[in-house]
Motif scaffolding. Structure first.
Motif, PDB file in Angstrom:
ATOM      1  N   GLY A 142     -72.248 120.630  61.341  1.00  0.00           N
ATOM      2  CA  GLY A 142     -73.504 121.371  61.324  1.00  0.00           C
ATOM      3  C   GLY A 142     -73.488 122.413  60.225  1.00  0.00           C
ATOM      4  O   GLY A 142     -72.698 123.353  60.253  1.00  0.00           O
ATOM      5  N   ASN A 143     -74.384 122.271  59.223  1.00  0.00           N
ATOM      6  CA  ASN A 143     -74.335 123.157  58.064  1.00  0.00           C
ATOM      7  C   ASN A 143     -75.701 123.766  57.784  1.00  0.00           C
ATOM      8  O   ASN A 143     -76.355 124.281  58.668  1.00  0.00           O
ATOM      9  CB  ASN A 143     -73.753 122.422  56.857  1.00  0.00           C
ATOM     10  CG  ASN A 143     -72.310 122.807  56.592  1.00  0.00           C
ATOM     11  OD1 ASN A 143     -71.953 123.976  56.666  1.00  0.00           O
ATOM     12  ND2 ASN A 143     -71.472 121.839  56.301  1.00  0.00           N
ATOM     13  N   GLY A 144     -76.140 123.731  56.495  1.00  0.00           N
ATOM     14  CA  GLY A 144     -77.290 124.499  56.050  1.00  0.00           C
ATOM     15  C   GLY A 144     -78.533 124.364  56.902  1.00  0.00           C
ATOM     16  O   GLY A 144     -78.940 123.258  57.278  1.00  0.00           O
ATOM     17  N   ASP A 191     -73.916 121.385  51.472  1.00  0.00           N
ATOM     18  CA  ASP A 191     -73.319 122.310  52.438  1.00  0.00           C
ATOM     19  C   ASP A 191     -74.392 123.291  52.899  1.00  0.00           C
ATOM     20  O   ASP A 191     -75.341 122.907  53.558  1.00  0.00           O
ATOM     21  CB  ASP A 191     -72.117 122.993  51.793  1.00  0.00           C
ATOM     22  CG  ASP A 191     -71.170 123.634  52.791  1.00  0.00           C
ATOM     23  OD1 ASP A 191     -71.637 124.058  53.863  1.00  0.00           O
ATOM     24  OD2 ASP A 191     -69.966 123.754  52.503  1.00  0.00           O
ATOM     25  N   GLY A 192     -74.272 124.563  52.527  1.00  0.00           N
ATOM     26  CA  GLY A 192     -75.256 125.545  52.953  1.00  0.00           C
ATOM     27  C   GLY A 192     -76.489 125.546  52.065  1.00  0.00           C
ATOM     28  O   GLY A 192     -76.461 125.072  50.930  1.00  0.00           O
ATOM     29  N   LEU A 193     -77.593 126.111  52.591  1.00  0.00           N
ATOM     30  CA  LEU A 193     -78.836 126.132  51.829  1.00  0.00           C
ATOM     31  C   LEU A 193     -79.608 127.418  52.075  1.00  0.00           C
ATOM     32  O   LEU A 193     -79.366 128.149  53.037  1.00  0.00           O
ATOM     33  CB  LEU A 193     -79.701 124.915  52.161  1.00  0.00           C
ATOM     34  CG  LEU A 193     -80.293 124.763  53.571  1.00  0.00           C
ATOM     35  CD1 LEU A 193     -81.540 125.613  53.794  1.00  0.00           C
ATOM     36  CD2 LEU A 193     -80.638 123.309  53.842  1.00  0.00           C
ATOM     37  N   THR A 194     -80.576 127.662  51.189  1.00  0.00           N
ATOM     38  CA  THR A 194     -81.571 128.702  51.399  1.00  0.00           C
ATOM     39  C   THR A 194     -82.883 128.217  50.816  1.00  0.00           C
ATOM     40  O   THR A 194     -82.903 127.325  49.956  1.00  0.00           O
ATOM     41  CB  THR A 194     -81.141 130.042  50.764  1.00  0.00           C
ATOM     42  OG1 THR A 194     -81.980 131.084  51.242  1.00  0.00           O
ATOM     43  CG2 THR A 194     -81.223 129.999  49.250  1.00  0.00           C
ATOM     44  N   VAL A 195     -83.994 128.796  51.274  1.00  0.00           N
ATOM     45  CA  VAL A 195     -85.325 128.412  50.822  1.00  0.00           C
ATOM     46  C   VAL A 195     -85.945 129.604  50.095  1.00  0.00           C
ATOM     47  O   VAL A 195     -85.861 130.740  50.582  1.00  0.00           O
ATOM     48  CB  VAL A 195     -86.219 127.975  51.992  1.00  0.00           C
ATOM     49  CG1 VAL A 195     -87.591 127.522  51.491  1.00  0.00           C
ATOM     50  CG2 VAL A 195     -85.550 126.857  52.789  1.00  0.00           C
ATOM     51  N   TRP A 202     -82.550 125.517  47.834  1.00  0.00           N
ATOM     52  CA  TRP A 202     -81.329 125.656  47.039  1.00  0.00           C
ATOM     53  C   TRP A 202     -80.149 125.222  47.901  1.00  0.00           C
ATOM     54  O   TRP A 202     -79.990 125.692  49.025  1.00  0.00           O
ATOM     55  CB  TRP A 202     -81.133 127.100  46.610  1.00  0.00           C
ATOM     56  CG  TRP A 202     -82.183 127.651  45.698  1.00  0.00           C
ATOM     57  CD1 TRP A 202     -83.455 127.999  46.036  1.00  0.00           C
ATOM     58  CD2 TRP A 202     -82.052 127.938  44.302  1.00  0.00           C
ATOM     59  NE1 TRP A 202     -84.132 128.491  44.944  1.00  0.00           N
ATOM     60  CE2 TRP A 202     -83.283 128.469  43.859  1.00  0.00           C
ATOM     61  CE3 TRP A 202     -80.998 127.819  43.391  1.00  0.00           C
ATOM     62  CZ2 TRP A 202     -83.499 128.865  42.537  1.00  0.00           C
ATOM     63  CZ3 TRP A 202     -81.209 128.222  42.075  1.00  0.00           C
ATOM     64  CH2 TRP A 202     -82.451 128.727  41.656  1.00  0.00           C
ATOM     65  N   VAL A 203     -79.304 124.341  47.364  1.00  0.00           N
ATOM     66  CA  VAL A 203     -78.219 123.741  48.141  1.00  0.00           C
ATOM     67  C   VAL A 203     -76.899 123.871  47.382  1.00  0.00           C
ATOM     68  O   VAL A 203     -76.829 123.580  46.183  1.00  0.00           O
ATOM     69  CB  VAL A 203     -78.496 122.249  48.421  1.00  0.00           C
ATOM     70  CG1 VAL A 203     -77.375 121.646  49.275  1.00  0.00           C
ATOM     71  CG2 VAL A 203     -79.838 122.067  49.111  1.00  0.00           C
ATOM     72  N   ARG A 229     -65.004 124.787  42.395  1.00  0.00           N
ATOM     73  CA  ARG A 229     -65.224 123.411  42.842  1.00  0.00           C
ATOM     74  C   ARG A 229     -65.929 123.349  44.188  1.00  0.00           C
ATOM     75  O   ARG A 229     -66.699 122.404  44.456  1.00  0.00           O
ATOM     76  CB  ARG A 229     -63.857 122.707  42.927  1.00  0.00           C
ATOM     77  CG  ARG A 229     -63.892 121.307  43.484  1.00  0.00           C
ATOM     78  CD  ARG A 229     -62.495 120.717  43.448  1.00  0.00           C
ATOM     79  NE  ARG A 229     -62.258 119.810  44.565  1.00  0.00           N
ATOM     80  CZ  ARG A 229     -61.063 119.350  44.913  1.00  0.00           C
ATOM     81  NH1 ARG A 229     -59.992 119.726  44.225  1.00  0.00           N
ATOM     82  NH2 ARG A 229     -60.920 118.545  45.941  1.00  0.00           N
ATOM     83  N   ARG A 230     -65.685 124.346  45.054  1.00  0.00           N
ATOM     84  CA  ARG A 230     -66.209 124.263  46.410  1.00  0.00           C
ATOM     85  C   ARG A 230     -67.121 125.447  46.753  1.00  0.00           C
ATOM     86  O   ARG A 230     -66.769 126.297  47.574  1.00  0.00           O
ATOM     87  CB  ARG A 230     -65.059 124.167  47.419  1.00  0.00           C
ATOM     88  CG  ARG A 230     -64.362 122.818  47.346  1.00  0.00           C
ATOM     89  CD  ARG A 230     -63.273 122.616  48.387  1.00  0.00           C
ATOM     90  NE  ARG A 230     -62.950 121.205  48.479  1.00  0.00           N
ATOM     91  CZ  ARG A 230     -61.970 120.701  49.224  1.00  0.00           C
ATOM     92  NH1 ARG A 230     -61.194 121.531  49.938  1.00  0.00           N
ATOM     93  NH2 ARG A 230     -61.768 119.405  49.268  1.00  0.00           N
ATOM     94  N   PRO A 231     -68.319 125.495  46.147  1.00  0.00           N
ATOM     95  CA  PRO A 231     -69.308 126.448  46.652  1.00  0.00           C
ATOM     96  C   PRO A 231     -69.738 125.996  48.040  1.00  0.00           C
ATOM     97  O   PRO A 231     -69.766 124.787  48.335  1.00  0.00           O
ATOM     98  CB  PRO A 231     -70.452 126.330  45.650  1.00  0.00           C
ATOM     99  CG  PRO A 231     -70.343 124.937  45.112  1.00  0.00           C
ATOM    100  CD  PRO A 231     -68.864 124.626  45.103  1.00  0.00           C
ATOM    101  N   THR A 232     -70.051 126.947  48.898  1.00  0.00           N
ATOM    102  CA  THR A 232     -70.319 126.586  50.291  1.00  0.00           C
ATOM    103  C   THR A 232     -71.739 126.884  50.751  1.00  0.00           C
ATOM    104  O   THR A 232     -72.289 126.155  51.572  1.00  0.00           O
ATOM    105  CB  THR A 232     -69.344 127.319  51.224  1.00  0.00           C
ATOM    106  OG1 THR A 232     -69.440 128.729  50.980  1.00  0.00           O
ATOM    107  CG2 THR A 232     -67.908 126.853  50.986  1.00  0.00           C
ATOM    108  N   SER A 233     -72.334 127.978  50.267  1.00  0.00           N
ATOM    109  CA  SER A 233     -73.686 128.320  50.703  1.00  0.00           C
ATOM    110  C   SER A 233     -74.266 129.346  49.740  1.00  0.00           C
ATOM    111  O   SER A 233     -73.575 129.836  48.836  1.00  0.00           O
ATOM    112  CB  SER A 233     -73.668 128.869  52.134  1.00  0.00           C
ATOM    113  OG  SER A 233     -74.986 128.961  52.647  1.00  0.00           O
TER     114      SER A 233
END
Length: 280
Positions: A142-144, A191-195, A202-203, A229-233
């Motif tokens: 369960g993510n963004g 992964d994580g997101l914002t609107v 944005w992901v 390499r690993r942005p998350t949110s």
């Protein structure tokens, strides 16, 4: 656009950036180190709160303090930052809380996952201010989670599916599931997101080293390559909600980039939406 360093850190699994408008600070977590971090970009002040167990996300409460998505359920910290109580206590061996977000109505939508990422081992739940729980979905990771500017559409990511899905949001119910976009193989996992205020999503791409912006029609209209390499949110914050903050991880990387685990920022990336504090 070029990412800058907001907070140089070595978070094992940085996640969950959330802007706290009342305090003028960014809240983010290091899941595996069981810590909630805050950062005031105006004054540079930082704080760290040790939660004692894995913490997937933290968000401000309307009356002060924090709501946290922990390994064993949903917890509440009081305005003093130390008083703690359980709102939802539901420990399941091998499962932990992951990403979470507050809906426009003040409820918390919290994701969970099993440590082995088994399909169907996690869930997306809606937690009302009084602690009443409604399970909306079974998931793997369960993510963004985020909402359109009018609050009628909820976007959601179950990372192994590679999809950014959307639903018609109606209180505690979700309906009319469809796919906004699918991340191609080899480009990482959403992964994580914002609107943002334009309704674009944005992901962060785990193992893709990128942030992507998708229009409400699902068109990819912007890609920002990151040094990690690993942005998350990601989340908008700062003056006028114009700066995009990005969390990152260093776990599982044999030779991580020196900035892996840091909090990054894209200055003046766009226009964010005001957040809603948890009403409980």
């Amino acid at each position: 656009m070029r990412a800058e360093v907001a907070v140089r850190a070595e978070a094992r699994l940085g996640e969950g950036p959330t802007w706290d408008a009342a305090a003028g600070r960014l809240i983010w977590v290091d899941i595996l180190s069981s810590r909630v971090h805050t950062y005031d970009p105006a004054g540079g002040r930082r704080t760290v709160l040790a939660t004692g167990q894995h913490v997937g996300a933290a968000a401000p409460r309307a009356g002060g303090g924090l709501v946290v998505n922990l390994r064993d359920g949903i917890g509440l910290y009081g305005p003093d930052g130390t008083t703690f109580s359980w709102l939802v206590h539901d420990p399941v061996p091998g499962r932990r809380g992951n990403d979470a977000a507050v809906a426009p109505d003040g409820s918390l939508w919290a994701g969970s996952m099993r440590d082995d990422e088994t399909a169907g081992g996690g869930a997306l739940i809606r937690v009302a201010p009084d602690g009443a729980v409604t399970e909306a979905l079974t998931v793997a990771v369960g993510n963004g989670t985020g909402w359109s500017p009018d609050g009628r559409t909820m976007y959601y990511i179950d990372s192994p599916t590679r999809r950014i899905d959307r639903f018609r949001a109606d209180g505690e119910r979700l309906a009319d599931r469809s796919t906004l976009a699918t991340v191609e193989r080899g480009a990482g996992y959403p992964d994580g997101l914002t609107v943002d205020a334009d309704g674009c999503v944005w992901v962060a791409l785990w193992d893709g080293g990128q942030i992507r912006r998708y229009t409400p029609r699902g068109e990819l209209d912007r890609t920002v390559v990151l040094p990690v390499r690993r942005p998350t949110s990601c989340a908008f914050g700062g003056p006028g909600l114009r700066d995009l903050y990005i969390t990152s991880a260093r776990t599982g990387i044999e030779r991580p980039h020196p900035l892996s685990g840091s909090l990054l920022v894209l200055p003046d990336a766009g226009q964010g939406l005001p957040g809603t504090p948890f009403a409980g």
